[in-house]
Design a protein around this motif. Structure first.
Motif, PDB file in Angstrom:
ATOM      1  N   ILE A 129       0.862  -1.187   0.000  1.00 28.74           N
ATOM      2  CA  ILE A 129       0.000   0.000   0.000  1.00 28.74           C
ATOM      3  C   ILE A 129       0.895   1.232   0.000  1.00 28.74           C
ATOM      4  O   ILE A 129       1.801   1.351   0.831  1.00 28.74           O
ATOM      5  CB  ILE A 129      -0.934   0.046   1.227  1.00 28.74           C
ATOM      6  CG1 ILE A 129      -1.884  -1.156   1.242  1.00 28.74           C
ATOM      7  CG2 ILE A 129      -1.737   1.351   1.240  1.00 28.74           C
ATOM      8  CD1 ILE A 129      -2.722  -1.244   2.509  1.00 28.74           C
ATOM      9  N   THR A 130       0.647   2.125  -0.925  1.00 34.73           N
ATOM     10  CA  THR A 130       1.291   3.439  -0.939  1.00 34.73           C
ATOM     11  C   THR A 130       0.185   4.478  -0.981  1.00 34.73           C
ATOM     12  O   THR A 130      -0.754   4.354  -1.780  1.00 34.73           O
ATOM     13  CB  THR A 130       2.211   3.599  -2.162  1.00 34.73           C
ATOM     14  OG1 THR A 130       3.212   2.574  -2.130  1.00 34.73           O
ATOM     15  CG2 THR A 130       2.892   4.964  -2.154  1.00 34.73           C
ATOM     16  N   ALA A 131       0.258   5.481  -0.116  1.00 37.09           N
ATOM     17  CA  ALA A 131      -0.864   6.415   0.006  1.00 37.09           C
ATOM     18  C   ALA A 131      -0.383   7.854   0.098  1.00 37.09           C
ATOM     19  O   ALA A 131       0.765   8.135   0.475  1.00 37.09           O
ATOM     20  CB  ALA A 131      -1.697   6.064   1.235  1.00 37.09           C
ATOM     21  N   GLY A 132      -1.308   8.772  -0.234  1.00 35.84           N
ATOM     22  CA  GLY A 132      -1.032  10.187  -0.014  1.00 35.84           C
ATOM     23  C   GLY A 132      -0.992  10.489   1.469  1.00 35.84           C
ATOM     24  O   GLY A 132      -0.100  11.182   1.964  1.00 35.84           O
ATOM     25  N   GLY A 162       4.996  -7.681   8.655  1.00 35.58           N
ATOM     26  CA  GLY A 162       4.549  -6.415   8.086  1.00 35.58           C
ATOM     27  C   GLY A 162       5.137  -5.227   8.818  1.00 35.58           C
ATOM     28  O   GLY A 162       5.575  -5.329   9.968  1.00 35.58           O
ATOM     29  N   GLY A 163       5.148  -4.094   8.143  1.00 31.81           N
ATOM     30  CA  GLY A 163       5.655  -2.875   8.751  1.00 31.81           C
ATOM     31  C   GLY A 163       5.171  -1.651   8.003  1.00 31.81           C
ATOM     32  O   GLY A 163       4.536  -1.743   6.947  1.00 31.81           O
ATOM     33  N   VAL A 164       5.458  -0.487   8.576  1.00 30.94           N
ATOM     34  CA  VAL A 164       5.031   0.788   8.006  1.00 30.94           C
ATOM     35  C   VAL A 164       6.241   1.695   7.842  1.00 30.94           C
ATOM     36  O   VAL A 164       7.034   1.860   8.781  1.00 30.94           O
ATOM     37  CB  VAL A 164       3.982   1.480   8.906  1.00 30.94           C
ATOM     38  CG1 VAL A 164       3.586   2.832   8.328  1.00 30.94           C
ATOM     39  CG2 VAL A 164       2.760   0.584   9.084  1.00 30.94           C
ATOM     40  N   ASN A 165       6.387   2.253   6.662  1.00 30.63           N
ATOM     41  CA  ASN A 165       7.379   3.308   6.427  1.00 30.63           C
ATOM     42  C   ASN A 165       6.608   4.618   6.406  1.00 30.63           C
ATOM     43  O   ASN A 165       6.068   5.021   5.374  1.00 30.63           O
ATOM     44  CB  ASN A 165       8.106   3.068   5.104  1.00 30.63           C
ATOM     45  CG  ASN A 165       9.219   4.075   4.861  1.00 30.63           C
ATOM     46  OD1 ASN A 165       9.211   5.179   5.415  1.00 30.63           O
ATOM     47  ND2 ASN A 165      10.175   3.707   4.019  1.00 30.63           N
ATOM     48  N   GLN A 166       6.535   5.254   7.570  1.00 29.81           N
ATOM     49  CA  GLN A 166       5.699   6.441   7.694  1.00 29.81           C
ATOM     50  C   GLN A 166       6.203   7.583   6.825  1.00 29.81           C
ATOM     51  O   GLN A 166       5.405   8.358   6.275  1.00 29.81           O
ATOM     52  CB  GLN A 166       5.638   6.879   9.156  1.00 29.81           C
ATOM     53  CG  GLN A 166       4.406   7.691   9.507  1.00 29.81           C
ATOM     54  CD  GLN A 166       3.117   6.887   9.450  1.00 29.81           C
ATOM     55  OE1 GLN A 166       2.970   5.884  10.135  1.00 29.81           O
ATOM     56  NE2 GLN A 166       2.172   7.322   8.617  1.00 29.81           N
ATOM     57  N   ALA A 167       7.515   7.674   6.663  1.00 36.17           N
ATOM     58  CA  ALA A 167       8.069   8.756   5.856  1.00 36.17           C
ATOM     59  C   ALA A 167       7.659   8.630   4.394  1.00 36.17           C
ATOM     60  O   ALA A 167       7.416   9.635   3.711  1.00 36.17           O
ATOM     61  CB  ALA A 167       9.591   8.773   5.975  1.00 36.17           C
ATOM     62  N   ALA A 168       7.574   7.387   3.916  1.00 35.38           N
ATOM     63  CA  ALA A 168       7.204   7.161   2.516  1.00 35.38           C
ATOM     64  C   ALA A 168       5.721   6.859   2.353  1.00 35.38           C
ATOM     65  O   ALA A 168       5.254   6.641   1.228  1.00 35.38           O
ATOM     66  CB  ALA A 168       8.026   6.008   1.948  1.00 35.38           C
ATOM     67  N   ASN A 169       4.971   6.838   3.476  1.00 40.56           N
ATOM     68  CA  ASN A 169       3.538   6.515   3.445  1.00 40.56           C
ATOM     69  C   ASN A 169       3.271   5.171   2.765  1.00 40.56           C
ATOM     70  O   ASN A 169       2.396   5.045   1.901  1.00 40.56           O
ATOM     71  CB  ASN A 169       2.745   7.626   2.747  1.00 40.56           C
ATOM     72  CG  ASN A 169       2.534   8.836   3.643  1.00 40.56           C
ATOM     73  OD1 ASN A 169       2.639   8.745   4.865  1.00 40.56           O
ATOM     74  ND2 ASN A 169       2.253   9.981   3.032  1.00 40.56           N
TER      75      ASN A 169
END
Length: 393
Positions: A180-183, A207-214
């Motif tokens: 998932i890539t989001a605005g 799983g994980g989240v790259n908050q900087a890259a959304n």
């Protein structure tokens, strides 16, 4: 006879020519109060009334809405153009590739499952996976592509929501996939246990989240033999079996569809030869039983006398699963002989027949092997007040 393989596709609903927009609602009819009809998923709709659409759904350029409130939709969904919506609720399951021509598609999974099978990311406008929602995406390591969604607006994964992945090809090594890539990205707590349980057991998926890259990503690698709890004989073939999956699509799909260890082991054990030695050990137990029948006789023919004997025999052999597979074997038979006494003991000839069934209690196929033994032999035995001796060939 026409042997041409079936290579067509099934279309359930074709509204691709529509330009004004449509609303499609799928829902179930609840059972009457007091009904005893079977309701496996406990959603109030009997199994016999669960609705289903099987085949592709093709929509046009208008603003279309799909409300899937119950049951199953199995097939690709092409929303075409227009400001479209897909709403999944009531525990419904939608499985198929999600396509959209202009990126104007809102997806809301409040309670249910969306198994998006496309191998490339689909452009949409907004995505919401509620606390009772599940999103499954498809990964294709061989072509270095990942399904999922590129969201121009908001993407929300509530705490309690579930992620999972499916693979259409094998991993060569550890790899990261953006699903998932989001605005704007809003992600609650990702439950790693649920993610692992919704992914092939063959792989370790986190799983994980790259908050900087959304972005929401998953890291995947092949599970080691130790992590899979394989015994030594299973572990020794692990690399060879994995390599064989690449050249056999049926086997590959079988292994990639197993999300639990039980399912994985059931498939894996069928790829291996029997290392338990069950047939040989069962036959050996039969020979031992014949020997006991011979040596267990209390009397020896007197010198110059001839006697005959016959005896039913039963035997049992088993081995627990340790470094190799286990087995259970039960058998029966009959043994007999004729002997003539002498001053040196009795000399005789014996014959025996045994039959046994050998089962592997952990084999998924539950196959049963049979072993039969026909034996002819010569023997000598002698007996005193406190001793017995014998020999046989």
């Amino acid at each position: 006879t026409d042997t041409t393989p079936v290579d067509g596709t099934v279309t359930a609903i074709d509204l691709s020519a529509n330009t004004t927009g449509v609303t499609l609602r799928q829902y179930g009819i609840p059972a009457a109060e007091g009904s005893t009809a079977v309701d496996t998923d406990k959603d109030g709709v009997p199994d016999a009334n669960e609705p289903a659409i099987v085949g592709a759904i093709k929509l046009g350029s208008g603003a279309d809405t799909l409300n899937i409130e119950n049951g199953v939709v199995s097939g690709d969904i092409d929303f075409g153009a227009g400001a479209d919506r897909l709403n999944i609720s009531g525990g419904a399951v939608v499985s198929g590739a999600i396509k959209n021509a202009d990126g104007l598609l809102d997806i809301n999974v409040s309670k249910g499952t969306l198994a998006a099978t496309q191998t490339g990311a689909t452009a949409i406008s907004n995505l919401n996976i509620g606390a009772e929602g599940t999103l499954l995406v498809n990964l294709d390591p061989a072509n270095n592509t990942a399904g999922g969604f590129n969201v121009s607006g908001n993407a929300t994964l509530a705490t309690g929501s579930t992620l999972g992945v499916r693979f259409s090809s094998l991993l060569d090594g550890p790899e990261r996939f953006n699903i998932i890539t989001a605005g704007t990205l809003n992600v609650g707590q990702i439950d790693q246990t649920l993610l692992s349980g919704n992914s092939p057991y063959l792989y370790v998926v986190e799983g994980g989240v790259n908050q900087a890259a959304n972005t929401v990503y998953v890291d995947a690698r092949r599970r080691t033999a130790s992590e899979a709890g394989l015994i030594p004989v299973e572990a020794s073939a692990y690399d060879a079996v994995y390599g064989a999956l690449g050249s056999n699509e049926t086997l590959r799909n079988l292994f990639l569809s197993q999300t639990s260890r039980d399912g994985f082991i059931d498939a894996y054990e069928q790829m291996l030869p029997d290392h338990s030695g069950g047939p040989l050990m069962s036959l050996s137990a039969g020979v031992d039983a014949v020997t006991r029948a011979l040596t267990g006789r209390n009397a020896v023919a007197a010198p110059g006398e001839t006697s005959a004997w016959v005896q039913e025999i039963n035997f049992y052999a088993d081995k627990d699963k340790t470094d190799s597979y286990g087995f259970r074997s039960e058998g029966f038979g009959v043994a007999g002989g004729v002997e003539k006494g002498s001053s040196l003991g009795a000399f005789g000839i014996s014959a025996a027949f045994t039959s046994s069934d050998i089962k592997d209690p952990e084999a998924e196929a539950e196959e049963v092997l049979s072993a039969n033994l026909l034996e002819l032999g010569l023997y000598w035995r002698a007996q005193g007040q406190y001793w017995t001796t014998w020999a046989r060939a």
